[in-house]
Design a protein around this motif. Structure first.
Motif, PDB file in Angstrom:
ATOM      1  N   LYS A 556       0.824  -1.205   0.000  1.00 31.28           N
ATOM      2  CA  LYS A 556       0.000   0.000   0.000  1.00 31.28           C
ATOM      3  C   LYS A 556       0.866   1.266   0.000  1.00 31.28           C
ATOM      4  O   LYS A 556       1.999   1.261   0.482  1.00 31.28           O
ATOM      5  N   LEU A 557       0.269   2.344  -0.537  1.00 33.39           N
ATOM      6  CA  LEU A 557       0.908   3.658  -0.474  1.00 33.39           C
ATOM      7  C   LEU A 557       0.720   4.218   0.926  1.00 33.39           C
ATOM      8  O   LEU A 557      -0.422   4.364   1.403  1.00 33.39           O
ATOM      9  N   LEU A 558       1.814   4.535   1.608  1.00 30.73           N
ATOM     10  CA  LEU A 558       1.737   5.068   2.962  1.00 30.73           C
ATOM     11  C   LEU A 558       1.356   6.546   2.949  1.00 30.73           C
ATOM     12  O   LEU A 558       0.379   6.958   3.554  1.00 30.73           O
ATOM     13  N   PHE A 559       2.155   7.351   2.257  1.00 30.82           N
ATOM     14  CA  PHE A 559       1.871   8.780   2.133  1.00 30.82           C
ATOM     15  C   PHE A 559       2.768   9.367   1.062  1.00 30.82           C
ATOM     16  O   PHE A 559       3.649   8.689   0.519  1.00 30.82           O
ATOM     17  N   THR A 560       2.546  10.635   0.761  1.00 32.41           N
ATOM     18  CA  THR A 560       3.272  11.310  -0.316  1.00 32.41           C
ATOM     19  C   THR A 560       3.781  12.655   0.163  1.00 32.41           C
ATOM     20  O   THR A 560       3.032  13.427   0.782  1.00 32.41           O
ATOM     21  N   PHE A 561       5.065  12.947  -0.118  1.00 35.77           N
ATOM     22  CA  PHE A 561       5.617  14.285   0.093  1.00 35.77           C
ATOM     23  C   PHE A 561       5.416  15.085  -1.195  1.00 35.77           C
ATOM     24  O   PHE A 561       5.688  14.589  -2.294  1.00 35.77           O
ATOM     25  N   THR A 562       4.988  16.330  -1.054  1.00 40.18           N
ATOM     26  CA  THR A 562       4.736  17.150  -2.251  1.00 40.18           C
ATOM     27  C   THR A 562       5.344  18.540  -2.131  1.00 40.18           C
ATOM     28  O   THR A 562       4.809  19.502  -2.659  1.00 40.18           O
ATOM     29  N   GLY A 563       6.463  18.663  -1.465  1.00 40.22           N
ATOM     30  CA  GLY A 563       7.056  19.976  -1.275  1.00 40.22           C
ATOM     31  C   GLY A 563       7.921  20.474  -2.412  1.00 40.22           C
ATOM     32  O   GLY A 563       8.306  21.631  -2.456  1.00 40.22           O
ATOM     33  N   LEU A 580      14.308  11.367   5.417  1.00 39.92           N
ATOM     34  CA  LEU A 580      14.512  11.090   3.996  1.00 39.92           C
ATOM     35  C   LEU A 580      15.011  12.365   3.344  1.00 39.92           C
ATOM     36  O   LEU A 580      14.494  13.460   3.626  1.00 39.92           O
ATOM     37  N   VAL A 581      16.026  12.239   2.512  1.00 36.87           N
ATOM     38  CA  VAL A 581      16.518  13.412   1.781  1.00 36.87           C
ATOM     39  C   VAL A 581      16.304  13.180   0.292  1.00 36.87           C
ATOM     40  O   VAL A 581      16.423  12.063  -0.212  1.00 36.87           O
ATOM     41  N   SER A 582      15.958  14.264  -0.394  1.00 36.14           N
ATOM     42  CA  SER A 582      15.762  14.226  -1.836  1.00 36.14           C
ATOM     43  C   SER A 582      16.454  15.425  -2.448  1.00 36.14           C
ATOM     44  O   SER A 582      16.864  16.355  -1.743  1.00 36.14           O
ATOM     45  N   VAL A 583      16.572  15.420  -3.781  1.00 36.26           N
ATOM     46  CA  VAL A 583      17.355  16.459  -4.457  1.00 36.26           C
ATOM     47  C   VAL A 583      16.623  16.935  -5.699  1.00 36.26           C
ATOM     48  O   VAL A 583      16.024  16.133  -6.428  1.00 36.26           O
ATOM     49  N   PHE A 584      16.660  18.232  -5.912  1.00 37.25           N
ATOM     50  CA  PHE A 584      16.369  18.767  -7.237  1.00 37.25           C
ATOM     51  C   PHE A 584      17.594  19.559  -7.673  1.00 37.25           C
ATOM     52  O   PHE A 584      17.890  20.635  -7.138  1.00 37.25           O
ATOM     53  N   THR A 595       6.765  13.357  11.374  1.00 37.09           N
ATOM     54  CA  THR A 595       5.776  14.438  11.229  1.00 37.09           C
ATOM     55  C   THR A 595       5.301  14.595   9.795  1.00 37.09           C
ATOM     56  O   THR A 595       4.330  15.306   9.542  1.00 37.09           O
ATOM     57  N   ARG A 596       6.008  13.955   8.858  1.00 40.61           N
ATOM     58  CA  ARG A 596       5.700  14.039   7.430  1.00 40.61           C
ATOM     59  C   ARG A 596       5.760  15.489   6.931  1.00 40.61           C
ATOM     60  O   ARG A 596       4.969  15.906   6.095  1.00 40.61           O
ATOM     61  N   GLN A 597       6.741  16.197   7.452  1.00 39.27           N
ATOM     62  CA  GLN A 597       6.915  17.596   7.092  1.00 39.27           C
ATOM     63  C   GLN A 597       8.323  17.833   6.537  1.00 39.27           C
ATOM     64  O   GLN A 597       9.254  17.075   6.834  1.00 39.27           O
TER      65      GLN A 597
END
Length: 687
Positions: A556-563, A580-584, A595-597
């Motif tokens: 299942k999909l837990l949640f989505t970050f959309t920042g 979790l770290v991500s890059v653009f 906190t999913r923030q």
């Protein structure tokens, strides 16, 4: 009569089927995977030459761009993606790595007296070194040139022909390099390029002529220019001679040799006609004349041929001579890209995409020695469970190299045929391969047993996979995959833990694994996948602004970050799984999984291609373009330090891993090398 016709047709069909069967069988037999053991040299000091501050060793020497002998034949220089290596021509032992920045050197040449070595780098710099000491003597530039693609030197290093971008248009220039204290002057060659592409060039030994070849629409002409004035003197063309791969002038300047994939033509410069043709089966890519001009060497997909240029090709014997080389030199596993004769013509060097330079006796075709370690782009890397071996994946060459971490020398090379090497498991036991025979299939390859362990099947697989992105779970029990050009936005997750196999399955290797889960819902192309440390969460992201987190136990999909404003890539979890770290491009986003923030954003100095947390979770390491490695405080996002050691300002870091319980950081690069960094030392630079 009708019955006879039917029988005749049936016979033809049967013969055709038999012919196809024989062809397929021969293809499979002649395209077998091969593993070669590499002897360790008596001296491995070269792995510690010209290292950046904080590095302990360099594995690999950079991929081969050019090879030239010194005028006296005692040495040869190799232009690579990390600089110029000097070798002893008699023994094949490394003598030095020339000093200075680690640059992508496209071509190299000796001065007439052999005292200077000149190299042209992709960033438009012309460097000159003392060939004995390796000291950098001068760096020449011209403001009109920023980026070089195709490059070729004259024999005495006083001229250089190059293709560079000028106002987004490819330009050909001839550089005058007579005085190292004066900026080089350029002669413009007015070639009307209709579109971007690869240009092949050759300068004549007397420096008067420049030959260029490049597809022009549906034609493939060879233009010959006055190298001093830029005037076009003549154009050579022949029907069927298409997509020129190599050009070289004879020592007397009277003949130009050109090759496409299947044939070699010798052009008479006085009459502008071709009188001689040599033909091979496939893959011609390199040419070199012997010093007396009586022999021509050609390189193809794995062999080197020596041709007699003095034979007249008349009558039926002439036709036979077209297909009959004097010698065929076998030993390479991949395309031969570079050839160089010794000044006396008795030795020939061949450089290949398999990462080796091989020396041959041209009198009998016998191999003399092999110089290993010049592998290409390192796409993935992993340490063995024992910790004394590092295995690198070279996807472009479909090759695996095994390195002794203690010496930094490769001891084994495996080249795959009809298979694409993709991703290696964290414990270096399993390789994901794409089988290119008939239908494309994704398979698991057992590295120690050197055979397929399992086939991966699912929705759309086997199929035409392109641009795969794959990720192993930390415990090596799961594999996730997505495609950039097929089933967009779909992720497949397999449980690949090895169950007990029956005796028959062990023999016939018939295990097939179906996906445990298929994740859908990504609205755009997925470009990055990564597992949480406990393997329960799979994070995915790509062209869109979303980062999806999936539960690998429930599907299942837990949640989505959309920042994110736009797409993002790559991803990394902290060791405790809370961040979790991500890059653009050059901006890093820090996400709190509790906190999913979004916690914070950090700007860095260069585009980022890969992320890795230190084992204690205190430092985030990024690897990016221009060979830069950056250390950031994982809690504040502050940039702590930058480390540059990989060659070529265009290359990127593909993988970062920690070895020896966190004491060593390994960085694998597009430049064909792996650097082993002293983590304690580069970490201390932050304080």
């Amino acid at each position: 009569m009708k019955v006879l016709r039917i029988l005749f047709v049936l016979m033809m069909v049967i013969l055709a089927v038999l012919a196809i069967t024989v062809f397929v069988f021969m293809s499979l037999v002649t395209n077998q995977d091969s593993t070669e053991l590499i002897p360790q040299p008596s001296n491995v000091e070269y792995t510690r030459w010209e290292l950046p501050e904080g590095a302990k060793a360099r594995l690999g020497k950079g991929s081969i761009n050019d090879i030239k002998f010194s005028p006296d034949g005692t040495r040869f220089a190799v232009a690579t993606t990390i600089g110029v290596w000097m070798y002893d021509a008699k023994t094949g032992i490394e003598k030095s790595l020339l000093k200075g920045e680690r640059q992508d050197i496209k071509s190299v040449a000796f001065s007439t007296d052999g005292r200077l070595v000149t190299g042209a780098s992709s960033n438009g710099k012309i460097s000159r070194w003392n060939s004995d000491t390796g000291e950098l003597r001068a760096t020449l530039t011209n403001e009109a040139v920023r980026l070089l693609y195709s490059v070729v030197f004259s024999e005495d290093a006083t001229k250089l022909a190059s293709v560079n971008i000028d106002d987004r248009i490819d330009k050909v220039h001839v550089w005058a390099l007579n005085d190292e204290t004066i900026p080089p002057t350029l002669t413009n060659i007015d070639v009307d390029f209709k579109e971007r592409g690869s240009t092949v060039m050759a300068l004549s030994p007397d420096n008067r002529l420049l030959a260029t070849a490049r597809p022009e629409g549906d034609k493939d002409p060879i233009h010959v220019w006055n190298a001093d004035t830029g005037e076009r003197l003549l154009t050579l063309a022949r029907d069927g001679h298409r997509t020129i791969q190599g050009l070289v002038f004879s020592p007397d300047n009277k003949t130009l040799a050109s090759c496409d994939y299947l044939s070699i033509l010798l052009w008479d410069m006085d009459t502008a006609t071709s009188q001689t043709t040599f033909r091979t089966t496939f893959g011609l890519s390199a040419l070199a004349f012997s010093p007396n001009g009586e022999r021509l060497a050609s390189g193809d997909d794995d062999s080197v041929y020596l041709w007699n240029t003095t034979l007249k090709q008349q009558g039926w014997q002439g036709k036979i001579n077209q297909y009959t080389p004097m010698l065929k030199l076998k030993g390479h596993k991949e395309d031969v890209s570079t050839l160089a004769f010794a000044p006396d013509g008795k030795m020939l060097l061949s450089g290949s995409e398999d990462g080796t330079i091989r020396a041959w006796d041209t009198t009998n075709g016998q191999p003399l020695y092999t110089c290993p370690g010049h592998g290409g782009d390192v796409s993935d890397v992993a340490p063995s469970e024992e910790g004394n071996t590092l295995i690198s994946v070279h996807s472009w060459e479909d090759q695996l190299l095994q390195w002794d971490i203690n010496t930094g020398h490769p001891f084994s090379s495996t080249t795959f045929k009809l298979k694409s090497a993709k991703t290696i498991s964290p414990d270096a036991t399993t390789l994901v391969i794409e089988d290119r025979t008939w239908k494309r299939k994704l398979k698991l390859w057992d590295i120690s047993k050197n055979r397929v362990r399992a086939n991966l099947k699912g929705h759309g697989y086997p199929s035409k996979w392109w641009g795969l992105d794959l990720a192993f779970s930390p415990d090596k029990k799961m594999l996730a995959a997505t495609s950039l050009k097929h089933q967009i936005g779909v992720i497949h997750l397999w449980n690949i833990a090895e169950p007990p196999k029956s005796f028959l399955k062990e023999i016939f290797n018939s295990k097939t694994i179906h996906p445990r889960w298929t994740f859908k819902g990504n609205p755009s192309v997925v470009k990055a996948l990564t597992f949480s440390p406990n393997g329960i969460i799979l994070a995915s992201c790509g062209d869109g602004p979303e980062i999806n987190l999936w539960n690998t136990e429930t599907g299942k999909l837990l949640f989505t970050f959309t920042g994110h404003q736009r797409g993002n890539d790559p991803l990394a979890f902290s060791p405790d799984g809370k961040m979790l770290v991500s890059v653009f491009y050059d901006t890093i986003y820090f996400w709190d999984l509790t906190t999913r923030q979004l916690l914070r954003k950090s700007e860095t100095e260069v585009g980022i291609n890969v992320l890795q947390f230190s084992p204690d979770g205190k430092t985030l390491v990024s690897g990016g373009w221009r060979g830069k490695i950056q250390l950031l405080d994982a809690h504040t996002g502050q940039l702590l330090s930058t480390h540059i050691g990989h060659g070529s300002w265009l290359s990127k870091i593909n993988k970062l891993i920690f070895l020896e319980d966190g004491k060593t950081l390994a960085s694998a690069s597009e430049d064909g090398t792996i650097l082993l960094w002293d983590w304690e030392k580069i970490r201390q630079e932050n304080k």
